[in-house]
Design a protein around this motif. Structure first.
Motif, PDB file in Angstrom:
ATOM      1  N   ASN A 136       0.821  -1.215   0.000  1.00  0.00           N
ATOM      2  CA  ASN A 136       0.000   0.000   0.000  1.00  0.00           C
ATOM      3  C   ASN A 136       0.857   1.269   0.000  1.00  0.00           C
ATOM      4  N   SER A 137       2.064   1.182  -0.541  1.00  0.00           N
ATOM      5  CA  SER A 137       2.981   2.327  -0.544  1.00  0.00           C
ATOM      6  C   SER A 137       2.475   3.478  -1.417  1.00  0.00           C
ATOM      7  N   ALA A 138       1.772   3.185  -2.497  1.00  0.00           N
ATOM      8  CA  ALA A 138       1.286   4.265  -3.375  1.00  0.00           C
ATOM      9  C   ALA A 138       0.267   5.133  -2.641  1.00  0.00           C
ATOM     10  N   GLU A 139      -0.652   4.519  -1.933  1.00  0.00           N
ATOM     11  CA  GLU A 139      -1.655   5.321  -1.212  1.00  0.00           C
ATOM     12  C   GLU A 139      -1.053   6.025  -0.006  1.00  0.00           C
ATOM     13  N   ARG A 140      -0.039   5.441   0.604  1.00  0.00           N
ATOM     14  CA  ARG A 140       0.615   6.063   1.758  1.00  0.00           C
ATOM     15  C   ARG A 140       1.639   7.120   1.327  1.00  0.00           C
ATOM     16  N   LYS A 141       2.065   7.044   0.078  1.00  0.00           N
ATOM     17  CA  LYS A 141       3.082   7.950  -0.463  1.00  0.00           C
ATOM     18  C   LYS A 141       4.431   7.802   0.263  1.00  0.00           C
ATOM     19  N   ASP A 142       4.681   6.586   0.751  1.00  0.00           N
ATOM     20  CA  ASP A 142       5.961   6.289   1.399  1.00  0.00           C
ATOM     21  C   ASP A 142       7.063   6.196   0.351  1.00  0.00           C
ATOM     22  N   LYS A 143       8.262   6.426   0.803  1.00  0.00           N
ATOM     23  CA  LYS A 143       9.465   6.180   0.017  1.00  0.00           C
ATOM     24  C   LYS A 143      10.290   5.199   0.850  1.00  0.00           C
ATOM     25  N   LEU A 144      11.158   4.451   0.203  1.00  0.00           N
ATOM     26  CA  LEU A 144      11.974   3.469   0.898  1.00  0.00           C
ATOM     27  C   LEU A 144      13.417   3.663   0.490  1.00  0.00           C
ATOM     28  N   ASN A 145      14.278   3.834   1.469  1.00  0.00           N
ATOM     29  CA  ASN A 145      15.701   4.014   1.217  1.00  0.00           C
ATOM     30  C   ASN A 145      16.447   2.758   1.646  1.00  0.00           C
ATOM     31  N   LEU A 146      17.084   2.112   0.689  1.00  0.00           N
ATOM     32  CA  LEU A 146      17.885   0.927   0.964  1.00  0.00           C
ATOM     33  C   LEU A 146      19.115   1.355   1.763  1.00  0.00           C
ATOM     34  N   VAL A 147      19.345   0.731   2.921  1.00  0.00           N
ATOM     35  CA  VAL A 147      20.488   1.118   3.751  1.00  0.00           C
ATOM     36  C   VAL A 147      21.583   0.059   3.769  1.00  0.00           C
ATOM     37  N   LYS A 148      21.300  -1.123   3.213  1.00  0.00           N
ATOM     38  CA  LYS A 148      22.299  -2.192   3.237  1.00  0.00           C
ATOM     39  C   LYS A 148      22.123  -3.069   2.012  1.00  0.00           C
ATOM     40  N   THR A 149      23.218  -3.347   1.322  1.00  0.00           N
ATOM     41  CA  THR A 149      23.241  -4.359   0.271  1.00  0.00           C
ATOM     42  C   THR A 149      24.405  -5.285   0.571  1.00  0.00           C
ATOM     43  N   GLY A 150      24.506  -6.353  -0.172  1.00  0.00           N
ATOM     44  CA  GLY A 150      25.576  -7.319   0.063  1.00  0.00           C
ATOM     45  C   GLY A 150      25.186  -8.315   1.133  1.00  0.00           C
ATOM     46  N   THR A 151      26.161  -8.930   1.746  1.00  0.00           N
ATOM     47  CA  THR A 151      25.926  -9.981   2.723  1.00  0.00           C
ATOM     48  C   THR A 151      25.223  -9.446   3.967  1.00  0.00           C
ATOM     49  N   VAL A 152      24.142 -10.127   4.345  1.00  0.00           N
ATOM     50  CA  VAL A 152      23.374  -9.736   5.534  1.00  0.00           C
ATOM     51  C   VAL A 152      23.009 -10.962   6.359  1.00  0.00           C
ATOM     52  N   LYS A 153      22.772 -10.734   7.619  1.00  0.00           N
ATOM     53  CA  LYS A 153      22.200 -11.727   8.529  1.00  0.00           C
ATOM     54  C   LYS A 153      20.748 -11.338   8.750  1.00  0.00           C
ATOM     55  N   HIS A 154      19.889 -12.324   8.975  1.00  0.00           N
ATOM     56  CA  HIS A 154      18.496 -11.969   9.242  1.00  0.00           C
ATOM     57  C   HIS A 154      18.451 -11.016  10.440  1.00  0.00           C
ATOM     58  N   GLY A 155      17.539 -10.076  10.378  1.00  0.00           N
ATOM     59  CA  GLY A 155      17.419  -9.077  11.430  1.00  0.00           C
ATOM     60  C   GLY A 155      18.247  -7.829  11.189  1.00  0.00           C
ATOM     61  N   THR A 156      19.104  -7.848  10.147  1.00  0.00           N
ATOM     62  CA  THR A 156      19.868  -6.661   9.782  1.00  0.00           C
ATOM     63  C   THR A 156      18.911  -5.611   9.229  1.00  0.00           C
ATOM     64  N   ASP A 157      19.124  -4.359   9.598  1.00  0.00           N
ATOM     65  CA  ASP A 157      18.320  -3.270   9.061  1.00  0.00           C
ATOM     66  C   ASP A 157      18.627  -3.121   7.571  1.00  0.00           C
ATOM     67  N   LEU A 158      17.618  -3.351   6.702  1.00  0.00           N
ATOM     68  CA  LEU A 158      17.819  -3.289   5.259  1.00  0.00           C
ATOM     69  C   LEU A 158      17.383  -1.971   4.638  1.00  0.00           C
ATOM     70  N   ALA A 159      16.277  -1.444   5.133  1.00  0.00           N
ATOM     71  CA  ALA A 159      15.714  -0.250   4.507  1.00  0.00           C
ATOM     72  C   ALA A 159      14.938   0.562   5.523  1.00  0.00           C
ATOM     73  N   LYS A 160      14.812   1.850   5.217  1.00  0.00           N
ATOM     74  CA  LYS A 160      14.062   2.782   6.072  1.00  0.00           C
ATOM     75  C   LYS A 160      13.010   3.491   5.228  1.00  0.00           C
ATOM     76  N   PHE A 161      11.816   3.590   5.795  1.00  0.00           N
ATOM     77  CA  PHE A 161      10.749   4.354   5.152  1.00  0.00           C
ATOM     78  C   PHE A 161      10.935   5.834   5.431  1.00  0.00           C
ATOM     79  N   SER A 162      10.570   6.643   4.455  1.00  0.00           N
ATOM     80  CA  SER A 162      10.492   8.091   4.660  1.00  0.00           C
ATOM     81  C   SER A 162       9.212   8.554   3.982  1.00  0.00           C
ATOM     82  N   TYR A 163       8.816   9.758   4.288  1.00  0.00           N
ATOM     83  CA  TYR A 163       7.517  10.242   3.808  1.00  0.00           C
ATOM     84  C   TYR A 163       7.707  11.400   2.861  1.00  0.00           C
TER      85      TYR A 163
END
Length: 163
Positions: A136-163
Motif C-alpha cells: 500500500n505504498s502508493a496510497e501512503r506515499k511512502d518512500k523506501l531508502n535501501l540502507v544495506k546491500t551485500g551480505t546480511v544476517k536476518h534481522g539486519t536493518d535493510l531499509a528505512k521508510f520516509s515520507y
C-alpha cells in the motif's frame, strides 16, 4: 532458560529487517518484472543463503497464501507488507514451503515465520529470492531508502521508510 540474555533484533517502525541470511539486493535488480518494476509496491530483496525466513516487521499476519509462498503482515503504522518467497513459486503449489504462522497471529520483527526448501525451489528451475514489499505504498506515499546491500544476517536493518 535465560531467554532474557538472548539479543533480539532492534526494529523501528520505519524499518524493514532482512528476512533471511543472504545477499541483499535492490528490488529493481530481481528477475520478476511485477516486483522489480514496482507494480506491487516499494521493497527490498534477499537472495537467501539459509532456508529460514524471519518477519521483517512487527504486526498482525493478515494472509498466508494457499500455496504458502506469500505471507502478509499489517503493521501498527498501517503498512501492508508482503513477504514473497521465490520467483514464480506459486507454480510449486506450496510443496517447498513450511509456514509457521497463521492469519490472525501477531509476530515480532525477527521472529521465524517460515522455512523455504531452497534446494527444491532451485531444482524446479525457480529462484529462491525473498521479496519484501509494502503493497500500500502508493496510497501512503511512502518512500523506501535501501540502507544495506551485500551480505546480511536476518534481522539486519535493510531499509528505512520516509515520507
Amino acid at each position: 532458560m535465560f531467554k532474557f540474555f538472548k539479543k533480539n533484533p532492534i526494529w523501528a517502525p520505519n524499518s524493514i529487517l532482512a528476512p533471511s541470511d543472504g545477499t541483499a539486493v535492490p528490488i529493481n535488480t530481481i528477475e520478476d518484472p511485477v516486483f522489480s518494476q514496482g507494480a506491487m509496491g516499494i521493497g527490498v530483496a534477499v537472495n537467501p543463503s539459509s532456508d529460514n525466513v524471519y518477519a521483517p516487521v512487527s504486526g498482525n499476519v493478515t494472509m498466508v497464501a494457499a500455496t504458502k509462498h506469500g505471507i502478509g503482515i499489517s503493521t501498527a503504522e498501517g503498512r501492508d507488507i508482503l513477504i514473497h518467497m521465490g520467483v514464480d513459486t506459486v507454480e510449486l503449489k506450496g510443496k517447498p514451503f513450511k509456514v509457521l504462522v497463521n492469519s490472525g497471529d501477531e509476530v515480532k520483527a525477527g521472529e521465524k515465520i517460515a522455512v523455504i526448501n531452497r534446494q527444491e525451489v532451485e531444482a524446479n528451475g525457480k529462484l529462491s529470492t525473498i521479496i519484501v514489499v509494502e503493497t500500500n505504498s502508493a496510497e501512503r506515499k511512502d518512500k523506501l531508502n535501501l540502507v544495506k546491500t551485500g551480505t546480511v544476517k536476518h534481522g539486519t536493518d535493510l531499509a528505512k521508510f520516509s515520507y
